[in-house]
Design an enzyme around this catalytic site. Structure first.
Site, PDB file in Angstrom:
ATOM      1  N   GLU A  76      16.537 -15.657  14.153  1.00  0.00           N
ATOM      2  CA  GLU A  76      15.910 -16.703  13.249  1.00  0.00           C
ATOM      3  C   GLU A  76      15.267 -17.878  14.114  1.00  0.00           C
ATOM      4  OE1 GLU A  76      19.326 -16.072  13.293  1.00  0.00           O
ATOM      5  OE2 GLU A  76      20.413 -17.866  12.910  1.00  0.00           O
ATOM      6  N   GLU A 128      16.187 -13.464   7.838  1.00  0.00           N
ATOM      7  CA  GLU A 128      16.056 -14.421   8.791  1.00  0.00           C
ATOM      8  C   GLU A 128      14.851 -15.630   8.233  1.00  0.00           C
ATOM      9  OE1 GLU A 128      17.466 -14.190  11.094  1.00  0.00           O
ATOM     10  OE2 GLU A 128      17.854 -11.030  10.977  1.00  0.00           O
TER      11      GLU A 128
HETATM   12  N1  TRP Z   1      21.934 -14.587  14.305  1.00  0.00           N
HETATM   13  C1  TRP Z   1      21.034 -13.042  14.009  1.00  0.00           C
HETATM   14  C2  TRP Z   1      20.590 -13.178  12.896  1.00  0.00           C
HETATM   15  O1  TRP Z   1      22.315 -12.497  12.038  1.00  0.00           O
HETATM   16  C3  TRP Z   1      21.348 -12.109  14.781  1.00  0.00           C
HETATM   17  C4  TRP Z   1      21.961 -11.941  16.376  1.00  0.00           C
HETATM   18  C5  TRP Z   1      23.508 -13.257  16.801  1.00  0.00           C
HETATM   19  C6  TRP Z   1      21.586 -11.861  17.203  1.00  0.00           C
HETATM   20  N2  TRP Z   1      22.767 -12.689  18.430  1.00  0.00           N
HETATM   21  C7  TRP Z   1      22.225 -12.427  18.214  1.00  0.00           C
HETATM   22  C8  TRP Z   1      20.390 -10.995  17.530  1.00  0.00           C
HETATM   23  C9  TRP Z   1      22.077 -11.846  20.177  1.00  0.00           C
HETATM   24  C10 TRP Z   1      20.051 -10.612  18.585  1.00  0.00           C
HETATM   25  C11 TRP Z   1      20.526 -11.022  20.031  1.00  0.00           C
HETATM   26  O2  TRP Z   1      20.246 -12.765  11.923  1.00  0.00           O
HETATM   27 ZN    ZN Z   2      21.376 -14.588  10.386  1.00  0.00          ZN
END
Ligand code: TRP
Ligand code: ZN
Length: 850
Positions: free
Chosen positions: A257, A291
């Protein structure tokens, strides 16, 4: 290289950052092997901190020069970062570092994927880009200049100056470093536009590699629907002039995101009817929404520290599930979510990796992006909403956005807004965040003089590091059904707060049948002595769609357990009930398709283990096969009728109505294939005009062991499409018989199109092996050895994906001594690998236990 003696980080040790950042300026001089990152950061002492220790995170960086207030310095550098003396009061820190994106196979920090530059900074990847206080409670506006001879140069925020070989970006919203993103490459865009409710125009783009332009329309449609929904339901408006999405082939998770520049695993954004299934379309819609919703729940309000991860993830999963319910069918979404929750989160919560929704400690935060934090985190919010009601929830959320916009917040802040908005004391509810484990909810019934009493008892088994589990508040939605099938009491939410508690229903004419935990109102395991007759009764009469489905599932499970334990024949009561349900024209086809599904191998293994038995994966597989054959015998005419009735003749749309019809027709095809050996499936394969039809037919053919021709044809048709090829790899392994699964997997790892560098492909093979439960647990031990071999090979390249995939072993203690010995040896072999990453060391040690 990561630290050899990894440290445990504790929530209790949190201290505020010694320095805050007012402004960041970054310049990137892109080069595949020698990218320069030049930073200029304005710091000031944090009045909330006593410490004046100036430390910046940084890993795998080559420092070229550093300066404080313009004067060059020689800082102290170790594997974790940089320290230097700084003046009192505000100052400017500058650095120039060199990094190597081409050598970055971990896909964390700045890396290259299919010729493009991209970043992944959550949770702690920014420290691999430059020296910085890489913690979410340090928020700052970022200005970025990208230099490179690539046509598309993107970063967060709004675009600034741009010209030949450079582009500048300004992100006015203070953000933590984990939300930073940069993308550069030869990309093409699918444009779109949105006007916010206050009349601001927002430019939208989905950026892809040339050739993928035709797969963006659905993502754009989903993005626009998400933006509108968040305005209408949560009152949240978008806050920049531009919103970009980029599709990337090599990505460790689903999507990210980053402010104004979401980066997606291409499998989670690219779609076309020819290459994507209905399930893919639905998942893409949900992830785009997820996202996008993070823009408020995650970005505008972020987390103080990584222990608070569920603050953004649980809430955002809850929001995206509400969105999907609104866009599609609420009961079907709820049932699918509960199936997934039990398969992934209950499995985790009842094994060696059990941890609280808000953990107290971790070694590697990447290991805590779990089903517990995400899915159970969302269940907690769902319970909160049930407890405070829709109006209370709305008031609390409005207060949350008003009070905490711009903050790095905590679970305490979150619960406080609910307390302040509703006047409710949530101290007992907080245990749901602090205590791991799935509560068992036992219920017994009494009937006396027109009064019906439900007596509940709650008990949560111990989890690693937590022996005692005080009672939690549990919202139990209950309805009562009279003996004639009429509902005599509407759904009512009972609030259980004690270890044991009774609830009375008075003035009833006859003893009712209770429908308990309607809508799955709490993430617990319900234990209730009941009969198949009663289950069949609820299946026929329950007005709550979730519990109607649940009654069918319970009936299937009970019959399967008798088949597994006592070699009983398939249960006629179940077959009759399911036959009636599947023909009930008043029911949604998607719901009927779900009702035809059986409990998974893993689900049955868990139930057997819970009951004190040792599950035999082969016996479970055989019972499921026998039951599927019996269903086919019983339903052959009906299956043919349904198959014909639910053919979709209109132009393809991935909407709920059409996907429901296809799901039911394809479930019918599965039944037909058991009897005709694959003739109907071959016909559907040959005529298929979309991937949903083609893949379902391919799967049936493989299942009937008539897939050789289709396997070749499918390859020839789709060999140039990576995402479709992932399906090809996966399906052959998932559909292999238990004795063949490891062999098929091994064979496919030698295919020229196999690569362990691409996480999607690795999951499509080795992950598929773990999904084939009876094959993975085959008594030969070949499945275990093969997975361990590949985890050992992948770890030096990509620790995050290796650690995540090691969870295939997390259920090992359920099985017999022979299998435990085999798995134990493989776990030890992994742990003994030289230079094993912190990620995999932590995970495998936790799985291995003491
Ligand atoms: N914050 C992201 C989500 O849930 C997920 C996420 C966390 C992520 N660490 C990551 C995505 C590492 C790719 C790689 O939407
Ligand atoms: Zn998330």
């Amino acid at each position: 290289m990561k630290d050899a003696a990894p440290q445990t980080i504790y929530l209790a040790d949190y201290t505020p950052p010694p320095y805050l950042v007012d402004k960041v300026h970054l310049t990137f001089r892109l080069d595949p092997e020698k990218t320069r990152v030049i930073s200029k950061i304005d710091f000031r002492p944090n009045p909330a901190s006593q410490s004046r220790d100036f430390f910046l995170h940084g890993e795998d960086l080559r420092l070229i020069r550093a300066a404080v207030n313009g004067a060059e310095i020689t800082p102290e550098i170790d594997a974790q970062g940089l320290r230097c003396d700084v003046p009192e009061g505000p100052f400017t820190f500058e650095a120039e570092v060199e990094i190597n994106p081409s050598a970055n196979t971990a896909l964390e920090g700045l890396y290259m994927s299919s010729g493009m530059y991209c970043t992944q900074c959550e949770a702690e990847g920014f420290r691999k880009i430059t020296y910085y206080p890489d913690r979410p409670d340090v928020m700052a506006p970022f200005d970025v200049r990208i230099e490179g001879d690539l046509p598309v140069l993107l970063s967060n925020g709004n675009p600034g100056d741009a010209g030949e070989g450079f582009a500048e970006w300004h992100d006015p919203w203070p953000k933590p470093a984990y939300l930073f993103a940069l993308v550069a490459g030869e990309l093409v865009n699918h444009p779109g536009q949105f006007t916010t409710k206050s009349g601001k125009d927002v430019e939208l783009n989905i950026w892809v590699r040339p050739g993928d332009e035709g797969k963006c329309a659905w993502g754009m449609e989903s993005l626009i629907a998400s933006m509108k929904w968040d305005e209408e339901v949560y009152g949240r408006e978008y806050d920049l002039d531009l919103f970009n999405i980029v599709a990337v082939d090599d990505f460790n998770m689903g999507a990210m995101e980053n402010k104004g520049l979401n980066i997606f695993n291409s499998s989670c954004v690219l779609a076309s009817p020819e290459t994507s299934t209905d399930a893919n379309f639905e998942r893409i819609e949900a992830i785009i929404a997820h996202e996008y919703f993070h823009n408020w729940t995650g970005n505008r309000i972020t987390c103080r520290d990584w222990f608070q991860l569920c603050l953004k993830e649980g809430l955002t999963v809850f929001r995206d599930s509400e969105f999907t319910s609104d866009m599609r069918s609420e009961p079907v979404k709820r049932i699918s979510d509960v199936i997934a929750l039990r398969a992934r989160q209950f499995r985790e919560d009842n094994g060696p990796l059990a941890h609280p929704v808000r953990p107290q400690s971790f070694v590697e935060i990447n290991n805590f992006y779990t089903a517990t934090v995400y899915e159970k985190g969302a269940e907690l919010i769902r319970m909160l909403k049930i407890l405070v009601g829709d109006d209370g929830y709305k008031a609390a959320l409005d207060l949350y956005f008003e009070r905490h916009d711009g903050d790095a917040a905590t679970i305490e802040d979150w619960l406080k807004v609910f307390e302040d908005a509703t006047g409710r004391d949530l101290s007992q509810f907080k245990r749901w965040y602090e205590d791991a484990g799935t509560p068992r909810l036992k219920v017994s019934e009494r009937w006396e003089d027109g009064t019906f009493t439900l007596e509940f008892e709650q008990m949560t088994p111990p989890t690693p590091g937590q022996d005692d589990k005080p009672p939690r508040v549990i919202p139990i939605a209950v309805g009562l059904i009279g003996p004639n099938g009429d509902e005599v009491r509407d759904t009512q939410v009972l609030e259980m707060t004690e270890a044991r508690q009774s609830f009375r229903f008075e003035g009833l004419g006859a003893r009712p049948i209770p429908s308990i935990l309607r809508g799955f109102s709490a993430p617990v395991i319900l234990e209730r002595e009941t009969s198949d007759a009663e289950r069949a009764f609820l299946l026929a009469h329950d007005t709550d769609p979730f519990n109607k489905w649940e009654a069918g599932r319970a009936l299937a499970r009970a019959g399967l357990l008798r088949m597994i334990r006592d070699s009983a024949p398939a249960d006629e009561a179940f077959l009759d009930a399911i036959l009636a349900m599947v023909q009930d024209e008043s029911l949604d086809p998607a719901f009927r398709a779900l009702a035809l599904g059986l409990p998974s191998q893993d689900d049955l293994a868990q139930v057997l283990h819970d009951a004190g038995d040792t599950p035999d994966p082969q016996a479970i597989w055989e019972a499921l096969e026998t039951l599927r054959h019996a269903m086919a015998e019983k339903m052959q005419d009906v299956a043919m009728r349904l198959y014909a009735q639910f053919q979709v003749t209109e132009a393809y749309r991935p909407d709920a109505a059409q996907s429901g019809a296809r799901a039911l027709a394809n479930a019918a095809l599965g039944i037909i294939t058991r009897l005709d050996g694959g003739a109907a499936a071959q016909a559907q394969y040959d005529a298929a005009g979309n991937m949903t039809q083609q893949l379902a037919a391919f799967s049936c053919l493989l299942q009937a062991e008539r897939g050789a021709a289709a396997t070749e044809a499918f390859y020839d048709q789709w060999k140039d499409d990576r995402l479709v090829m992932d399906k090809w790899f996966m399906l052959q392994i998932v559909q292999a018989t238990p004795d063949k699964a490891a062999e098929v997997t091994e064979h496919l790892t030698r295919h020229p199109d196999f690569t362990m560098k691409n996480p999607n492909r690795f999951r499509a093979t080795l992950g598929a092996l773990a999904m084939n439960s009876a094959g993975f647990h085959h008594v030969s031990g070949r499945g275990y050895a093969l997975l361990a071999d590949w985890l050992i090979k992948l770890d030096p390249l990509n620790p995050q994906t290796t650690a995540r995939m090691s969870t295939a072993f997390e259920t090992w203690k359920r099985y017999d001594a022979g299998r435990q010995a085999q798995i134990g040896a493989e776990l030890d072999r992994i742990l003994a690998s030289p230079g094993l990453s912190r990620d995999t060391t932590e995970m495998v040690s936790r799985i291995r236990g003491a």
